[in-house]
Design an enzyme around this catalytic site. Structure first.
Site, PDB file in Angstrom:
ATOM      1  CG  HIS A  14     -27.797  79.859  42.974  1.00 16.74           C
ATOM      2  ND1 HIS A  14     -27.607  80.825  43.929  1.00 16.74           N
ATOM      3  CD2 HIS A  14     -26.563  79.562  42.490  1.00 16.74           C
ATOM      4  CE1 HIS A  14     -26.323  81.129  44.000  1.00 16.74           C
ATOM      5  NE2 HIS A  14     -25.669  80.366  43.150  1.00 16.74           N
ATOM      6  CB  SER A  67     -54.938  62.531  49.272  1.00 15.08           C
ATOM      7  OG  SER A  67     -56.097  63.326  49.438  1.00 15.08           O
ATOM      8  CE  LYS A  90     -51.164  64.643  46.708  1.00 16.99           C
ATOM      9  NZ  LYS A  90     -50.969  66.058  46.820  1.00 16.99           N
ATOM     10  CD  GLU A 100     -44.913  65.350  52.388  1.00 17.06           C
ATOM     11  OE1 GLU A 100     -45.570  66.393  52.389  1.00 17.06           O
ATOM     12  OE2 GLU A 100     -45.409  64.240  52.087  1.00 17.06           O
TER      13      GLU A 100
END
Ligand code: ARG
Length: 459
Positions: free
Chosen positions: A155, A276, A282, A289
């Site tokens: 969970h 980025s 970043k 992804e």
């Protein structure tokens, strides 16, 4: 006029040619189309359906054409519709009437069924090797982290301590089943359909056994209508690739979370991340992804093919030409994922301290305490309740479980003893889980050894 133009008085409109063509994508089947035509021509010659010399000339010319296409020297034109007509036209241009014999006792309907099966057979072999490479990368990481303790989650909440190796090997198991599914689909792909003609076979005395052996198929199709109409084998492959992609997507999700600042469990090499354009700080896990994102298009490919097939009356319908783009897209996408994923895993750096710290939340050992009570004869459901009460007691007193004294523990359940105070070390929790398939050190080490043997590497 097109090869099939005998009954036509008018040329097809250019826009219709553009609409109906498949050459822009089925050209990638040229090697398989040529292999099929060579086997077919040799059979026609051997069976005396065409002169032996014509068969030999056709086979020689097909070998030349294969080289020419590989070198990019064949000009593809929409007027010639698909790869079958390009090759047949080139053959006839070069050999005249001899070349025009190649399509005897054959239809593009059984020809394309053959080409796809030949193509998918090869692709499955490559994909299987690539999956093994990814498994190998994961097992190597697991081997490095046979003693790295981390929190396991259910969970998305802290559950129990596990070994990082155990977590990684879970994916190795999933990938093994993915490879099995490919092998299983391959068995049904590996059936020779040529000789089915357009729908009903042929009046000519062809020798299908000859073609079957020449193209190394263990079996041939038993029903010509089935052979030209169905693409279930392609649906199966797309389903298998979808399940593979689902696994990759879940692995990606784990890795993306672990790389977030909140977890700080892992990082990847700079070569496997991107930055980025706006935020200088970043470093993003783009491979993971994009792999998660590309899973969507693979599901789309499966849905497309199932939908293309679902309303078709027997047998061949032109709709079936639409089978190729989803197939190619899914296969290309999986190759693309597998071309970067193993090296990304190799580059993964693990922050063992952060993992251990997260696993040191004493709540993760609550089950161990309940099991200690079971050892003292307490029925598990009661033990569960008692430890639950202890968790509440600790929270009410603003303490962690491992900060409670024996006296406090005894105030909640009299069975408490001093040994229970020592249960809160995550290493101890891992150590104690020594059943087959569990996360204990010995068990995981033997699973790592199993996979190293299975994948035939040592390090
Ligand atoms: N390009 C077609 C396909 O991919 C080949 C078979 C065409 N057959 C036909 N009768 N038009 O399915």
């Amino acid at each position: 006029m097109a090869l099939w133009g005998g009954r036509f008085a008018e040329q097809t409109q250019r826009s219709v040619q553009d609409f109906t063509q498949s050459i822009s994508y089925d050209k990638r089947l040229y090697k398989h189309d040529i292999a099929g035509s060579m086997a077919h021509a040799a059979m026609l010659g051997a069976a005396g359906i065409i002169p032996k010399e014509s068969a030999d000339a056709i086979c020689r010319k097909l070998a030349v054409l294969k080289r020419r296409i590989a070198e990019g020297k064949m000009e593809f034109k929409v007027e010639l519709e698909d790869i079958h007509m390009h090759i047949e036209t080139a053959l006839t241009e070069a050999l005249g009437p001899e070349g025009a014999r190649v399509h005897t006792a054959r239809s593009r309907n059984d020809q394309i069924a053959l080409d796809i099966r030949l193509y998918l057979r090869d692709e499955i072999d490559d994909l299987t090797k690539e999956i093994r490479t990814l498994q190998t990368a994961l097992v190597k990481k697991a081997d490095e982290h046979k003693r790295t303790v981390m929190p396991g989650f259910t969970h998305m909440q802290h559950a129990q301590p596990v070994l990082l190796a155990h977590h990684l090997l879970a994916y190795v198991e999933m990938l093994a089943r993915d490879a099995e599914r490919l092998a299983d689909a391959r068995r049904r792909i590996n059936v020779m359909p040529l000789g089915s003609g357009a729908i009903a076979g042929t009046t000519l005395p062809i020798d299908r056994e000859f073609v079957r052996k020449r193209l190394k198929f263990p079996k041939m199709t038993r029903n010509s209508m089935d052979a030209v109409a169905d693409r279930d084998f392609a649906c199966e492959l797309l389903a298998a690739l979808s399940i593979f992609a689902m696994h990759i997507s879940r692995l990606s999700e784990d890795l993306i979370l672990w790389m977030s600042q909140e977890f700080s469990f892992i990082t990847f090499g700079d070569a496997f991340c991107t930055g980025s354009s706006l935020m200088p700080q970043k470093k993003n896990p783009d491979i993971a992804e994009l792999s998660r994102g590309k899973t969507g298009r693979i599901y789309g490919d499966l849905t497309a093919l199932l939908t293309i097939c679902k309303g078709l009356p027997l047998t061949y319908n032109r709709d079936l030409q639409e089978d190729k783009e989803p197939l190619f897209d899914a296969i290309d996408t999986v190759h693309a994922i597998l071309s970067v994923y193993p090296a990304m895993i190799d580059s993964m750096k693990v922050n063992k301290d952060a993992m251990l710290k997260a696993a040191s939340d004493p709540g993760l050992m609550a089950t161990d305490l309940a099991e200690a009570l079971v050892r003292k004869g307490v029925p598990f459901r009661f033990a569960h309740h008692k430890v639950g009460a202890l968790v509440k007691f600790a929270a009410d007193h603003n303490k962690l479980l491992n900060e409670l004294t024996l006296k406090e523990m005894k105030s909640v359940f009299p069975e408490a003893d001093a040994s229970m105070l020592k249960l809160f070390a995550p290493v101890h929790a891992v150590e104690g889980r020594d059943v087959f398939g569990a996360t204990g050190f010995k068990q995981v080490a033997s699973q790592v050894a199993f996979w190293k043997k299975e994948l035939r590497f040592s390090s």
